[in-house]
Design a protein around this motif. Structure first.
Motif, PDB file in Angstrom:
ATOM      1  N   PHE A   8       0.839  -1.204   0.000  1.00  0.00           N
ATOM      2  CA  PHE A   8       0.000   0.000   0.000  1.00  0.00           C
ATOM      3  C   PHE A   8       0.873   1.252   0.000  1.00  0.00           C
ATOM      4  N   ASP A   9       1.860   1.282   0.877  1.00  0.00           N
ATOM      5  CA  ASP A   9       2.725   2.464   0.956  1.00  0.00           C
ATOM      6  C   ASP A   9       3.488   2.690  -0.347  1.00  0.00           C
ATOM      7  N   ASP A  10       3.926   1.594  -0.967  1.00  0.00           N
ATOM      8  CA  ASP A  10       4.621   1.725  -2.251  1.00  0.00           C
ATOM      9  C   ASP A  10       3.699   2.319  -3.310  1.00  0.00           C
ATOM     10  N   VAL A  11       2.428   1.917  -3.255  1.00  0.00           N
ATOM     11  CA  VAL A  11       1.470   2.436  -4.227  1.00  0.00           C
ATOM     12  C   VAL A  11       1.261   3.935  -4.008  1.00  0.00           C
ATOM     13  N   VAL A  12       1.123   4.351  -2.745  1.00  0.00           N
ATOM     14  CA  VAL A  12       0.948   5.773  -2.460  1.00  0.00           C
ATOM     15  C   VAL A  12       2.180   6.552  -2.930  1.00  0.00           C
ATOM     16  N   ASP A  13       3.345   5.987  -2.672  1.00  0.00           N
ATOM     17  CA  ASP A  13       4.596   6.605  -3.098  1.00  0.00           C
ATOM     18  C   ASP A  13       4.639   6.710  -4.630  1.00  0.00           C
ATOM     19  N   PHE A  14       4.170   5.659  -5.284  1.00  0.00           N
ATOM     20  CA  PHE A  14       4.115   5.655  -6.748  1.00  0.00           C
ATOM     21  C   PHE A  14       3.201   6.783  -7.255  1.00  0.00           C
ATOM     22  N   VAL A  15       2.042   6.903  -6.629  1.00  0.00           N
ATOM     23  CA  VAL A  15       1.098   7.935  -7.071  1.00  0.00           C
ATOM     24  C   VAL A  15       1.699   9.319  -6.860  1.00  0.00           C
TER      25      VAL A  15
ATOM     26  N   PHE B 120       7.975  17.349  -8.528  1.00  0.00           N
ATOM     27  CA  PHE B 120       6.926  17.106  -9.526  1.00  0.00           C
ATOM     28  C   PHE B 120       5.759  16.290  -8.956  1.00  0.00           C
ATOM     29  N   ALA B 121       5.703  16.177  -7.638  1.00  0.00           N
ATOM     30  CA  ALA B 121       4.724  15.297  -7.004  1.00  0.00           C
ATOM     31  C   ALA B 121       3.303  15.589  -7.467  1.00  0.00           C
ATOM     32  N   ARG B 122       2.532  14.521  -7.692  1.00  0.00           N
ATOM     33  CA  ARG B 122       1.139  14.683  -8.098  1.00  0.00           C
ATOM     34  C   ARG B 122       0.228  14.828  -6.878  1.00  0.00           C
ATOM     35  N   ILE B 123       0.601  14.148  -5.779  1.00  0.00           N
ATOM     36  CA  ILE B 123      -0.133  14.355  -4.529  1.00  0.00           C
ATOM     37  C   ILE B 123       0.892  14.671  -3.439  1.00  0.00           C
ATOM     38  N   LYS B 124       0.482  15.515  -2.488  1.00  0.00           N
ATOM     39  CA  LYS B 124       1.386  15.904  -1.400  1.00  0.00           C
ATOM     40  C   LYS B 124       0.658  15.834  -0.071  1.00  0.00           C
ATOM     41  N   GLN B 125       1.432  15.689   1.006  1.00  0.00           N
ATOM     42  CA  GLN B 125       0.844  15.656   2.338  1.00  0.00           C
ATOM     43  C   GLN B 125       0.800  17.057   2.932  1.00  0.00           C
ATOM     44  N   ASP B 126      -0.335  17.374   3.576  1.00  0.00           N
ATOM     45  CA  ASP B 126      -0.383  18.654   4.287  1.00  0.00           C
ATOM     46  C   ASP B 126       0.153  18.451   5.701  1.00  0.00           C
ATOM     47  N   LYS B 127       0.017  19.499   6.547  1.00  0.00           N
ATOM     48  CA  LYS B 127       0.621  19.418   7.886  1.00  0.00           C
ATOM     49  C   LYS B 127       0.031  18.298   8.736  1.00  0.00           C
ATOM     50  N   GLN B 128      -1.243  18.020   8.497  1.00  0.00           N
ATOM     51  CA  GLN B 128      -1.875  16.928   9.276  1.00  0.00           C
ATOM     52  C   GLN B 128      -1.564  15.557   8.665  1.00  0.00           C
ATOM     53  N   GLY B 129      -0.777  15.552   7.611  1.00  0.00           N
ATOM     54  CA  GLY B 129      -0.425  14.283   6.991  1.00  0.00           C
ATOM     55  C   GLY B 129      -1.438  13.807   5.974  1.00  0.00           C
TER      56      GLY B 129
ATOM     57  N   TRP C 223      -3.107  13.450   2.407  1.00  0.00           N
ATOM     58  CA  TRP C 223      -2.682  13.525   1.010  1.00  0.00           C
ATOM     59  C   TRP C 223      -3.727  14.247   0.197  1.00  0.00           C
ATOM     60  N   ARG C 224      -3.289  15.191  -0.638  1.00  0.00           N
ATOM     61  CA  ARG C 224      -4.217  15.863  -1.544  1.00  0.00           C
ATOM     62  C   ARG C 224      -3.526  16.103  -2.875  1.00  0.00           C
ATOM     63  N   VAL C 225      -4.308  16.276  -3.943  1.00  0.00           N
ATOM     64  CA  VAL C 225      -3.684  16.517  -5.249  1.00  0.00           C
ATOM     65  C   VAL C 225      -3.083  17.905  -5.272  1.00  0.00           C
ATOM     66  N   THR C 226      -1.996  18.035  -6.013  1.00  0.00           N
ATOM     67  CA  THR C 226      -1.261  19.293  -6.002  1.00  0.00           C
ATOM     68  C   THR C 226      -1.823  20.313  -6.982  1.00  0.00           C
ATOM     69  N   ASN C 227      -2.432  19.848  -8.055  1.00  0.00           N
ATOM     70  CA  ASN C 227      -3.009  20.856  -8.957  1.00  0.00           C
ATOM     71  C   ASN C 227      -4.161  20.285  -9.772  1.00  0.00           C
ATOM     72  N   PRO C 228      -4.995  21.202 -10.284  1.00  0.00           N
ATOM     73  CA  PRO C 228      -6.229  20.775 -10.957  1.00  0.00           C
ATOM     74  C   PRO C 228      -5.978  19.908 -12.188  1.00  0.00           C
ATOM     75  N   LYS C 229      -4.806  20.033 -12.788  1.00  0.00           N
ATOM     76  CA  LYS C 229      -4.516  19.230 -13.968  1.00  0.00           C
ATOM     77  C   LYS C 229      -4.481  17.749 -13.634  1.00  0.00           C
TER      78      LYS C 229
ATOM     79  N   ALA D 134       8.253  16.757 -15.332  1.00  0.00           N
ATOM     80  CA  ALA D 134       7.869  18.138 -15.085  1.00  0.00           C
ATOM     81  C   ALA D 134       6.461  18.410 -15.605  1.00  0.00           C
ATOM     82  N   HIS D 135       6.017  17.603 -16.557  1.00  0.00           N
ATOM     83  CA  HIS D 135       4.651  17.753 -17.066  1.00  0.00           C
ATOM     84  C   HIS D 135       3.707  16.722 -16.475  1.00  0.00           C
ATOM     85  N   GLY D 136       4.108  16.125 -15.366  1.00  0.00           N
ATOM     86  CA  GLY D 136       3.198  15.238 -14.660  1.00  0.00           C
ATOM     87  C   GLY D 136       3.246  13.779 -15.083  1.00  0.00           C
ATOM     88  N   VAL D 137       4.097  13.441 -16.036  1.00  0.00           N
ATOM     89  CA  VAL D 137       4.244  12.030 -16.420  1.00  0.00           C
ATOM     90  C   VAL D 137       5.528  11.509 -15.796  1.00  0.00           C
ATOM     91  N   LEU D 138       5.363  10.747 -14.742  1.00  0.00           N
ATOM     92  CA  LEU D 138       6.525  10.418 -13.906  1.00  0.00           C
ATOM     93  C   LEU D 138       7.262   9.193 -14.435  1.00  0.00           C
TER      94      LEU D 138
END
Lengths: 921, 216
Positions: free
Chosen positions: A524-531, A544-553, A555-561, B37-41
């Motif tokens: 599970f952790d590897d999958v989260v790391d992968f995402v 370039f992270a797609r999801i990031k952890q906030d202060k409470q830990g 996970w949320r997406v980093t941008n609308p794209k 950088a464009h989201g494709v890791l």
């Protein structure tokens, strides 16, 4: 004992279960509720989730919805009397009262507070004008399907979404919605029913979020999309019932994994929700029933199982052909006049075949002999949707005498008038065949009729044991999958697109899904790391992270794209890469072979890339009902010319998606071993086996028969594992590697469902005789070690498997936003990623996912491994002077089947030499 | 070609023995991080994979000069993203060698701190090295990433290849993540005219020659 004893429901209890209005409705139709329908009501009253196992035609859908309808009728077992609705008038009268004002009022009031407020006493009957309804009824299915207008459209309820229905097919969801309209309208229930599919307009989707219907019918992908939004808790918190249709079909694929994760979400959001699974008969109902309830961790819990009894056993026979039975091939052309006769003698016949190209060929052949002008249609998955819909409608209207179809019609709405099912070729599995046969005659208590048409002698054996299995009602559905990691990755990203999540909580939730019940925390952790950052040992992508952890830990997406890309790419069905087929003039003629191919040309349709890769120019195949000659492949265009041949050189039998089931294979081996049972077989097959016994040996149940013999300058080794083409293909790859090392100089191999033939330069009989080749060592299970690893490094099948995982996990997108399309010029080769990743991080989570797939998918490794252990030390060798009767079918496939050799220098060198020879002679 | 003998290496490099010159084209270093950088890791191992293959072919031929024939870096900033170990590996390859970076469309403005010299094209004797092919005689170029599909017994095999008619040549892309363009594409017809040119297809341990018209 959780299987309900149907007879324990006493008459007085059943009376309580079903409100009077419902009983009257059943009576008005001349029906009485079936026992399993009442059993599901009882389960619902006890707040139990349940799995209903019932054959087609048993009123399964109504059974699944009855608890919902009763609850929403306002007089169900869970509501108190004060909410009873007025019962005045019949359905039609009442409907007539729906005035234009009311309907308009509803439209304009949408979104206002008043509309959203609970209706104090909702008028029970609203919706269409009676004549509108009547005309819809009268024209029946002749007309185009009417757009769905729910009877309860005007109903406003504060209680939110009550029932969610999930179907594997979009079309099925739409049909079920329409079918539900009948009882809802006739009983006069104030229920709003809506569908949500990929075709639902954006405006209605938005409205559905704000004002959910009572019943929403949708697909696993749409559920995933709904869950991946902020308002999922609002939408689903009121949920009471989840109805999962065709569950047996859903759970065998990654779509089932995705659905199970969606269910786990729902159980968190709506712990009060109970599930009803509807399924055809399966081998292990208790296992399937685990899918319907949250798994508590550690122990295994199942929903209650309700089994509908009383279905008449089907009448199945094998076509006793007057013609000579072919040794090999899958077209069953010899029997077509007889198949045509059967269609002519029956009202409506479904003719099932195993692959799309077989369907094309069969249809073409039937058409040629159709002197009576019978209405025969074609239905398969790569036909245009509108085209398929047209066939289905004509079918439902009773205008067709026959439909040639593939598994595209295994599921779907019930058509009452099919009176015969013909299955051409191998049945593959007994459950599969039973489901197909169930498509005939959907009147529950009448026997379905089916005729099996074997296309070759081996298939006669398979048909024989399948008929026996059906008589015993023996099921061979596969065991429940364990959840795939690539699907989990997609789900994790989806979760992050909705409300931010904590790893600990999501891990706990995911494990409530039956396929993921034993998911390891590290996976599970590897999958989260992968995402988040790709899951690489080299940590260079943090920024370039797609999801990031906030202060409470959380996970949320980093941008609308990221969210946008998730929405575009949701789902686990990876279509084959398709190429466009264009018809051009042949260049074999005037212009000579060096000329450039004429570009342009009429577009004929699309075809799988893998099929084309197996061809060489000048091969002929059937496409779109005609024989064409393969000219060239440029970019994504396949150029073909019209061939004058009557028969295609390449039969384009793609092996079929489903291998022979382990269970039927076992029965075939037993049948072979019991010569007394051969008497039940057609004379031609009986003689064939007797000849085999005389010249070589008929394999015993537990042994592996290996024959070696010389033929036409080559030496052959043929073995009979009966484990299906996919496992045999993998075995062929591994055996040729080993034979190469043993200096037997193998040249190629060919696999079918029953046997594997390897040929080469070295005299294998001589080598075995003189101890230079040890068969026990050759077939030792240790071939699944280093040999397998070395082969996987370059296997085209493994690369395809990896590609699917890369797409499903979201590493590679299939669909792009408009902005992305502009810089999409570089389409990515996942083969290159596979090579690099395998070399630099062999334990990466995507490679693990791909290996998991290889166990059961295209490589069928698990089955191969089971076979190797089974036959270890039980190999019988026959040293023959010439080919044996049993080996003939396999050898006949040589040249017709593509050889999955390795992309080695030898093949390229051979091809280069061939060209030199051509040029110099 | 043009009376000069070249060895087409199965790695996709070209070796000119008399000049002790090794040519590689379209390395596309840091393509992985460019996509990231464009989201494709994509796996961040393409640079190390490409450089280690480059190191292997350099070890085989031990050239005095190396030409990187353009698009050595996938984008303008790619060189700045090289990891320290990759930078060192690259520097090690350059020791005691003349190293020429020819600029390409992906890396038109290469910095000077990469070691070696930067040029837009190089002429040695009758041969001109430039990134984008113009079709001129004696030209060795890259840019197009040629690949060929070869019919063999039972199935077809698709590989990268050199394309040449004896007057001019287009080199295969060397980078780990570089895809290809079929030699039957019109772009090659513009350079070579008829498909009578040869495709030197990269095998696992050797190169195989085919008339382009027999590939597809």
């Amino acid at each position: 004992m959780s299987t309900l004893d149907l007879f324990s429901v006493t008459p007085s209890e059943t009376a309580d279960l079903l409100p009077r209005r419902f009983r009257d409705w059943f009576a008005s139709r001349g029906w009485s509720p079936r026992e399993h329908q009442l059993a599901l009501l009882a389960k619902a009253r006890e707040e139990r989730s349940a799995l209903l196992i019932a054959p087609t035609g048993a009123g399964k859908t109504l059974a699944g919805f009855l608890p919902t309808l009763v609850e929403l009728s306002g007089e169900g077992f869970t509501r108190d009397d004060s909410s009873h609705l007025p019962l005045k008038g019949g359905g039609r009268h009442a409907r007539g009262r729906a005035s234009a004002t009311e309907r308009d009022g509803w439209g304009s009031a949408a979104g206002t507070e008043q509309a959203a407020a609970p209706h104090p006493n909702p008028p029970p009957f609203r919706g269409r004008e009676p004549d509108q309804f009547a005309s819809g009824e009268a024209s029946g299915l002749e007309k185009a399907r009417p757009t769905l207008i729910s009877t309860g459209r005007g109903v406003r309820r504060s209680s939110g979404l009550h029932t969610l229905y999930i179907s594997p097919l979009k079309a099925l969801a739409v049909d079920i919605a329409r079918n539900l309209e009948t009882p809802v309208a006739e009983i006069g229930l104030p229920i709003k029913i809506e569908t949500r599919t990929g075709d639902t307009p954006v405006s209605r989707r938005q409205r559905q979020r704000r004002y959910p219907p009572d019943i929403l019918l949708t697909t696993p992908e749409q559920l995933a999309l709904l869950l991946a939004s902020d308002d999922a808790p609002f939408l689903f918190s009121s949920l009471k019932r989840i109805v999962l249709d065709e569950l047996h079909a859903l759970v065998t694929s990654k779509r089932g994994d995705l659905l199970s994760l969606g269910l786990a979400r729902l159980w968190t959001i709506a712990p009060q929700a109970r599930a009803i699974g509807l399924s055809a008969t399966v081998a292990e109902p208790e296992q399937l029933a685990r899918f319907l309830v949250p798994q508590p961790g550690g122990e295994s819990v199942s929903a209650d199982v309700v089994i509908a009894g009383g279905a008449a056993p089907p009448v199945v026979e094998m076509l006793d052909t007057r013609e000579r039975l072919p040794w090999s091939g899958h077209s069953a052309r010899h029997a077509l006049p007889e198949v045509y006769e059967l269609i002519k003698r029956n009202k409506t016949t479904l003719v099932f075949v195993n692959t799309r190209s077989q369907a094309e060929m069969l249809f073409q052949d039937l058409w040629r002999m159709n002197d009576d002008g019978l209405a025969i249609a074609l239905h398969h998955g790569s036909l245009d949707v509108a085209q398929r819909r047209k066939v289905e409608d004509a079918m439902a209207a009773g205008r067709l005498r026959g439909v040639v179809c593939t598994s595209s019609l295994d599921l779907g709405v019930d058509w009452g008038d099919v009176d015969l099912v013909i299955n051409i070729g191998a049945p593959k599995g007994s459950s599969r065949l039973m489901q197909r046969i169930g498509r005939a005659n959907h009147r529950f208590d009448e026997a379905s009729r089916a005729v099996l048409v074997p296309a070759n002698r081996f298939e006669v054996l398979e048909c024989r044991v399948a008929i026996d299995a059906i008589a015993e009602n023996a099921q061979d559905t596969p065991p429940l999958r364990s959840g795939a990691l690539d699907v989990l990755a997609q789900h994790v990203l989806g979760c992050a697109c909705g409300k931010p999540f904590l790893s600990d909580e999501l891990y706990g939730e995911v494990r409530t899904a039956a396929p993921y019940a034993s998911l390891a925390r590290t996976d599970f952790d590897d999958v989260v790391d992968f995402v988040a950052t790709g899951g690489y040992a080299l940590k260079t992508y943090e920024r370039f992270a797609r999801i990031k952890q906030d202060k409470q830990g959380r996970w949320r997406v980093t941008n609308p794209k990221v969210r946008q890309s998730y929405r575009l790419n949701v789902g686990t069905i990876v279509e084959e890469t398709m190429l466009k087929v264009r018809l051009v003039r042949s260049r074999a003629g005037g212009s000579g072979s060096t000329g450039a191919i004429a570009r342009g040309g009429r577009m004929l349709g699309e075809i799988e890339e893998v099929f084309i890769e197996g061809l060489v120019p000048a091969d002929t195949f059937v496409f779109g009902g005609e024989v064409v000659r393969y000219e060239a492949l440029v970019e994504d265009q396949v150029y073909v010319s019209r061939a004058n041949d009557k028969d295609a050189k390449v039969p384009s039998y793609m092996g079929g998606k489903f291998p022979l089931s382990t269970y039927l294979a076992e029965r075939v081996r037993k049948l072979l071993d019991n010569s007394r049972a051969w008497n039940g077989l057609p004379d031609q097959v009986h003689d064939w086996l007797s000849l085999q016994r005389k010249f070589s040996r008929v394999p015993a149940v537990r042994e592996l028969l290996v024959e070696t013999f010389p033929r036409g300058g080559s030496h052959y080794l043929v073995c009979y594992p009966f484990e299906g083409r996919l496992a045999h293909q993998t075995l062929g790859m591994l055996l040729t590697r080993r034979l190469e090392r043993a200096r037997a100089r193998p040249l190629g191999f060919v696999a079918n469902e029953y046997a594997l033939a390897v040929w080469g330069v070295g005299d294998l009989s001589f080598m075995i005789r003189h101890g230079k080749l040890d068969l026990n060592a050759l077939f030792d299970p240790d071939m699944l070690g280093d040999d397998l690893e070395a082969w996987l490094a370059e296997s085209a099948l493994m690369k395809r498997t990896f590609r699917n995982c890369a797409i499903i996990s979201g590493l590679i997108a299939r669909r792009f936003t408009d902005e992305e399309k502009s810089r999409r010029q570089v389409l990515f080769s996942t083969d290159l990623i596979y090579d690099v990743l395998r070399k630099h991080q062999a334990d990466h989570v995507l490679l693990r996912a791909a290996r998991g797939d290889a166990a059961t998918g295209l490589l069928d490794l698990r089955r191969l491994s089971d076979m190797l252990s089974r036959i270890h030390g039980r190999i019988t060798h026959k040293d023959l002077d010439h080919v044996s009767p049993l080996a003939v079918p396999a050898l006949l496939e040589i040249g017709r089947e593509s050889v999955y050799g390795e992309a080695s220098d030898e093949l390229l060198a051979e091809a280069a030499e061939e060209l030199v020879r051509e040029a110099t002679t | 070609m043009a009376d000069v003998g070249f060895v087409a290496d199965f790695s996709g490099a070209l070796f000119w023995e008399e000049q002790s010159l090794l040519v590689v084209s379209d390395l596309h270093l840091e393509k992985g991080s460019s996509f990231a950088a464009h989201g494709v890791l994509l796996p961040p191992y393409d640079t190390v994979a490409t450089l280690s293959r480059l190191a292997a072919v350099i070890a085989r031929h031990d050239p005095r000069q190396v030409i990187a024939l353009g698009d050595s870096f996938h984008d303008r900033d790619a060189h700045a993203r090289l990891s320290e170990p990759d930078r060192e590996a690259l520097a090690a390859l350059q020791v005691r060698r003349n190293w020429i970076w020819i600029s390409g469309n992906h890396d038109p403005a290469l910095p000077t701190n990469l070691g070696g010299v930067v040029a837009t094209e190089v002429a040695i004797g009758p041969i001109v090295f430039r990134h984008e092919p113009t079709g001129a005689a004696g030209e060795i170029a890259g840019h197009l990433h040629p690949k060929a599909r070869v019919p063999t017994r039972g199935r077809s095999i698709e590989r990268r290849c050199f394309a040449s008619d004896g007057e001019r040549a287009v080199m295969p892309a060397f980078g780990a993540y570089t895809g290809g363009l079929s030699i039957r594409d019109a772009a090659f017809a513009r350079i070579f005219g008829s498909p009578g040119f040869m495709a030197h297809v990269l095998g696992d341990n050797r190169v195989h020659a085919f008339v382009a018209s027999r590939c597809y």
